[in-house]
Design an enzyme around this catalytic site. Structure first.
Site: not given
Length: 1180
Positions: A513, A878, A882
């Site tokens: 990410d 994090d 996700d």
């Protein structure tokens, strides 16, 4: 297999789910291709035959049926139709290796009360149709669910309705009569619209609640904690301990009393420790998930009732206390707002504001409507009611169906790992078993030739099996991952699935990410680009200097911040944005005196400073009437505001520049919008667009709450751009470069702007300066034209977030160099490729490096598509947007302060991607150590096997305490300590082999055994040639013919060999640190070697207990130590030659075979042909 085996996957009626495959009941983590369900019912004759077989074989079949339950089911029951089944056999096939997992479950029945299945009149639709039918299934299907199976027993008790269901891994599956199949119990939010959820705010009657509880079960996450007697039976009947019991009985029959006693004591201690640890872990997990509280629910007619949380069912309406508390279930918020801490589930440490679910005909989905859903196990920090006296939430999921239940299920039933190493290890053990069989045949022949009694032959032959097949192998292999898990924990990386550590050593691609992972969490406001007419004004570095107007009010109010203990909390970007304006947030649950009605919040301007403000009069407070929170899928948020003196309220929208511009009136968007956007995103800045729209007058907060999102977020006027600086974390670039040096692909998967993502990719080294980057742009089919796909070089000025200049596109040429090409594409383009260009998708994935504007579900889909290409995929994020990708990845690492997260097997407390190479290094070290330990345990068994065969030939054997010294003092010590060697400090390009049955491993085993055999036979024949040698009495069997010279020499030499082999297979580089760093292991080797040297030279006190013959010839003793030295040098030379020369020899003798992995084949294809095609026209 029964003829009535029914597949559980396929088309299903609306509102019902199929049996979700996978160990964690999670479709995203599914690794199966098909499931079959077979029904069995009772048969009197089979039951009689079953008991006869068990009785005649002294209960031994019961043990076999415990290990192979399907055998017992087929012997005791007969196949039948699922409609009449009492026992079900669930067969799950792994999609990768076609192996099957078998489970047996019992079908249960439960009488449903006489309460009505219809809800109260308040929750009926306008057409009179019941909306309480959970799952909003088609009319009639709900009654099939509760049926409403009328059995013969039901007839006798007055035609009571009976529910048939079974439980599998915590989930409940019910029988649908009309479908003639079992389906997972439907959830309230499946197939139901948001309007349907809002209609449930009146609650359920007590009778309806009882009916639903019978169908859904209690709202508890039940963790079974077995008693010590039950655990003892389970542990004692484990095949490992069954083999130990067989071995102990055999050793006792062979008069090995001390050895049998020690193994019995060690096994007993091991069982006791295992029982204690298992029960303690179960109790800890049960206490962790146990959640029992009194909650207030609504009842029809406006009544409220306090019930235990275990009584909750989907459809209940909760009244949430203002002071907050833990959520006992998953629920959709239908009135009020809540500030929630979800760190225990998502790893997101920032409190999240949850707002009321908007009404509408669209289907409700917990993932899509995360901002309106309260998840079980999360902590509500505060709850505020604005419309009405209470904060209300409608229960959508209970028990194991909740988010917390998913976490517990993933711990209780981890996804099986399809890893070649584990399969090969089982095959190797099978090969050792075959070797044991051959040795047994040889021993029978030798012992028979030596005129050994028949009973002694049987005992000795079976004893050889306990020598060849090492029973301690599983424990030794487990120690490797436990050491790695412990080292990771000390570095702040927590792992709830230790077996996944080895997978970390095989990673070939890692997805990252961007925001909060590659870049800093916080954002700094660089300034605002206002808009005047259709032209951008210069950047204003300090937004507080803006004149009072829509842009300043948008910056001050378009956010989802809330006050918690007098401190603003929320998204870091929102905090920085509001801070730059100087405005202050005040939340007033009562009426706002300035506006004259109740509001969600009030934003008050700073003290008026005319010399700093470009304004003629001081600003006034602005009241927030309604919020539409940020949605990752929509990439925007909006608010409805009003202020004293305003003729009408206004709506402010903030979000992705491309998307917000698309929602604006084209006349308000400057013609140089794309160029202005690129000028900032190309420099790595994060850009957010703001827009506004006047709304019809709304007299109250209640009226504002009725506005729909589509009404608010359409026909907007662009106000300007907010430019924010998001710096790379200092650890990002070194880690990315280290991964690339080791040939591990680094891929960025972000929801941010494509241009910004590309700039960050170049900045951190994902795309080197000399490498070409190509934008992939796709368009949907429209006006009779098919979907198109174009590849545009990034260096060309034509590629600006998909906006192209046809006059310049064709003039740009790039020298084809497939090895250095990177593709960058957006989420919409990815979706078009998946749908319209599926054949090109693998090629795009193999060269794709930047995936921007990706929605959460697209991130998950990307990971799954990469796995289809046979990549071993890692994902680091994090945990906020996700979750699905982290769970789907082979190795998911969540950056969070929590020790365990629902989203991934690994959780790192360090806030940077430094944890990724740590996990990879530990994975490689653990995998390489596993190979070494496996080789050592195999060599140890084979060494002892050779010793025993040599001694069997002359009708003797190792002594009782000799076995004890070898197995416990020597082998166990070194096997445990050799795994302590830590990982290499630097990642190398070479990955550890994943196949145990490979030429290097098998060559090492074979040559080491040739050397071991040669040394032992050499020592044996040298002994026979000595003038002082006295042969043993072959007419007396071992251990009665001990001590003797033959035994003494073979035992002494083999004892050294166990130490030599341990040191030889414990090489350090390239995956582990040098051997000398493992101090405990070296100390153990030194001490044991010293004892053995003393035992050869000066037997002393150990001579008698070990039954050794005293050798007085010092020259011969030194000769034995010379053989040991020769063995030592030979073993290390063999390993060195095999490591350095064998690969080269194999390459010369046989060209390296091309990898069969799909992504490797694609890489070879792309290296041979120029791809992708550069601007010669779009693909259609």
């Amino acid at each position: 297999m029964s003829a009535d085996s029914s597949p559980l996957v396929g088309s299903t009626p609306t509102g019902y789910g199929t049996l979700t495959i996978g160990t964690s009941i999670d479709p995203l983590s599914s690794s199966v291709s098909s499931v079959r369900l077979s029904g069995y019912c009772g048969s009197p004759w089979r039951v009689i035959g079953y008991h006869v077989v068990v009785w005649m074989m002294a209960g031994i079949p019961l043990l076999l049926f415990r290990w192979k339950p399907l055998w017992g089911v087929r012997l005791r029951l007969r196949p039948c139709n699922l409609a009449h089944a009492e026992t079900l056999v669930i067969e799950i096939r792994d999609k990768e290796d076609s192996s099957w997992q078998l489970f047996t479950v019992q079908v249960q029945t439960e009488a449903i009360g006489e309460g009505s299945l219809e809800p109260s009149p308040q929750s009926q639709a306008e057409d009179g149709r019941s909306q309480a039918a959970v799952g909003a299934v088609p009319e009639g299907a709900w009654k099939d669910t509760a049926q409403l199976h009328k059995s013969e027993e039901a007839v006798s008790v007055g035609q009571k309705r009976v529910l048939r269901y079974y439980l599998f891994q915590g989930q409940r599956y019910i029988w649908i009569e009309t479908q003639q199949a079992f389906y997972q119990v439907s959830l309230l939010d499946h197939g139901r619209s948001c309007d349907d959820v809002h209609r449930s705010r009146h609650g359920l009657s007590l009778q309806d609640q009882m009916v639903r509880k019978a169908i859904y079960g209690p709202n508890v996450i039940s963790i079974p904690v077995k008693s010590y007697p039950q655990l003892l039976v389970d542990e004692a009947l484990n095949p490992y301990y069954g083999f130990q019991a067989f071995s102990i009985a055999l050793w006792l029959a062979d008069h090995y009393y001390w050895y049998a006693l020690c193994i019995f004591l060690i096994s007993s201690i091991s069982i006791c420790l295992s029982l204690y640890k298992t029960r303690k872990q179960s109790q800890t997990l049960r206490d962790m998930v146990k959640l029992s509280m009194r909650v207030c629910v609504c009842r029809p007619g406006g009544e409220e009732e306090w019930v235990d949380s275990s009584e909750l069912v989907p459809g209940d309406c909760l009244v949430l206390p203002q002071e907050g508390g833990l959520m006992p279930c998953d629920a959709a918020l239908v009135a009020g707002e809540c500030m929630v801490n979800e760190s225990s589930l998502t790893g997101e440490s920032i409190p999240v504001l949850k707002t009321a679910l908007p009404e509408g005909l669209g289907p409700y989905c917990a993932e899509t409507h995360r901002r309106h859903t309260l998840f079980c196990g999360t902590l509500i920090l505060q709850a505020r009611a604005y419309v009405g006296p209470h904060v209300l939430a409608v229960v959508t999921r209970t028990g194991f169906c909740t988010a917390k239940g998913g976490l517990v299920s993933s711990i209780l039933h981890p996804r099986p790992i399809n890893f070649k190493f584990y399969k090969h290890s089982m095959k190797f053990v099978a090969a050792l078993s075959v070797l044991a069989l051959l040795g047994t045949i040889y021993s029978i022949f030798i012992l028979y030739r030596n005129r050994v009694p028949l009973n002694e032959i049987v005992i000795r032959a079976l004893d050889l099996v306990t020598v060849v097949v090492p029973p301690a192998l599983p424990a030794a292999m487990t120690v490797c991952t436990l050491y790695a898990q412990s080292r990771l924990r000390r570095q702040g990386i927590f792992c709830i699935h230790p077996l996944r550590i080895n997978l970390g050593g095989k990673l070939q691609l890692v997805c990252f990410d961007k925001t909060g992972t590659l870049t800093e969490d916080g954002l700094d406001v660089m300034g605002v680009v206002p808009l005047k007419g259709q032209a951008f004004l210069p950047l204003v570095p300090e937004p507080r200097r803006l004149p009072v107007g829509p842009l300043l009010r948008a910056l001050a109010t378009c956010h989802a911040l809330s006050r918690l203990q007098d401190t603003p909390v929320g998204d870091p970007m929102d905090l920085k944005m509001v801070e730059s304006t100087g405005w202050v947030l005040e939340e007033e649950p009562a009426a706002d005196s300035a506006f004259g009605t109740q509001v969600l919040a009030v934003m008050r301007p700073p003290l008026w400073e005319p010399q700093l403000q470009a304004m003629e009069e001081p600003p006034v407070p602005v009241s927030v009437l309604h919020r539409f929170p940020f949605s990752s899928a929509l990439q925007r948020m909006s608010v409805v505001v009003a202020w004293p003196g305003a003729t009408q309220p206004e709506a402010y929208v903030k979000g992705s520049p491309e998307l917000v511009a698309g929602l604006c009136n084209p006349e308000t968007v400057p013609t140089d919008f794309a160029q202005m956007l690129q000028s900032y995103t190309a420099a790595g800045y994060r850009v957010v667009a703001l827009a506004s729209k006047p709304l019809p007058t709304v007299p109250s907060l209640e009226a504002a709450q009725q506005l729909t999102r589509d009404t608010v977020e359409g026909d907007l006027s662009l106000l300007g751009l907010l430019v924010m600086r998001n710096l790379l974390k200092p650890q990002t670039t070194p880690v990315i470069q280290a991964l690339r040096r080791t040939r591990i692909r680094a891929v960025m998967v972000t929801g941010d702007n494509l241009q910004t993502a590309v700039t960050v990719a170049r900045g951190c080294g994902m795309v080197a300066p000399q490498e070409h980057l190509i934008i992939v742009h796709a368009t949907h089919p429209e006006r009779g034209q098919p979907a198109s796909l174009e590849f545009l070089p990034m260096e060309s000025p034509t590629a600006v977030n998909g906006v192209k200049d046809p006059d310049q596109a064709a003039s740009y040429t790039v020298e084809p160099d497939p090895r250095s090409r990177h593709l960058a594409l957006s989420g919409p383009t990815f979706g078009i490729i998946v749908k319209h260009f599926p054949k090109l998708l693998p090629k795009v994935l193999v060269q794709g490096t930047v995936f921007a504007r990706m929605a959460p579900e697209q991130k998950t889909e990307l990971v799954c598509e990469l796995q289809k290409l046979q990549y071993c995929v890692g994902m680091c994020g994090d945990g906020a947007n996700d979750c699905g990708a982290l769970k789907a990845a082979d190795v998911g690492i969540s950056l969070s302060q929590a020790e365990a997260s629902v989203v991934s097997p690994f959780t790192s407390s360090m806030a940077s991607i430094e944890c990724v190479p740590m996990v990879i290094r530990e994975g490689r070290c653990s995998l390489d150590t596993s190979f070494s330990v496996f080789k050592y345990m195999a060599l140890y068994s084979l060494t002892q096997f050779i010793s025993v065969l040599i001694l069997y030939t002359i009708n003797t054997n190792l002594g009782d305490l000799q076995f004890l010294a070898i197995d416990l003092v020597i082998t166990t010590t070194v096997a445990v300590l050799m795994s302590r060697t830590g990982p290499a400090l630097v990642l190398g390009r070479v990955r550890p082999p994943g196949a145990l049955l490979s030429v290097p491993v098998l060559s090492s085993l074979l040559l080491q055994m040739v050397l071991v055999t040669g040394v032992q036979l050499g020592g044996y024949f040298l002994t026979l040639a000595q003038p002082w040698f006295v042969p043993l009495n072959r007419t007396v069997a071992a251990p009665d013919n001990l001590p003797n010279y033959e035994n003494t020499v073979v035992f002494s030499l083999s004892s050294f060999q166990y130490l030599i082999l341990a040191a030889a297979v414990s090489k350090g580089a390239p995956f582990r640190r040098p051997l000398y760093t493992n101090v405990p292991f070296l100390v153990a080797l030194a001490l044991l070697s010293s004892v053995l040297v003393g035992l050869v030279l000066v037997p002393g006190l150990l001579q008698g207990p070990l039954a050794l013959r005293n050798i007085t010839d010092t020259g011969f003793k030194l000769l034995l130590l010379g053989l040991v030295t020769l063995n030592f040098v030979g073993a290390f030379m063999l390993e060195s030659v095999l490591d350095q020369c064998l690969p080269a020899c194999l390459r010369r003798l046989r060209p390296k075979r091309a990898s069969k992995k799909r992504f490797k084949q694609l890489e070879r294809e792309l290296a041979e042909q120029p791809w992708p095609p550069l601007p010669a026209g779009p693909l259609r």
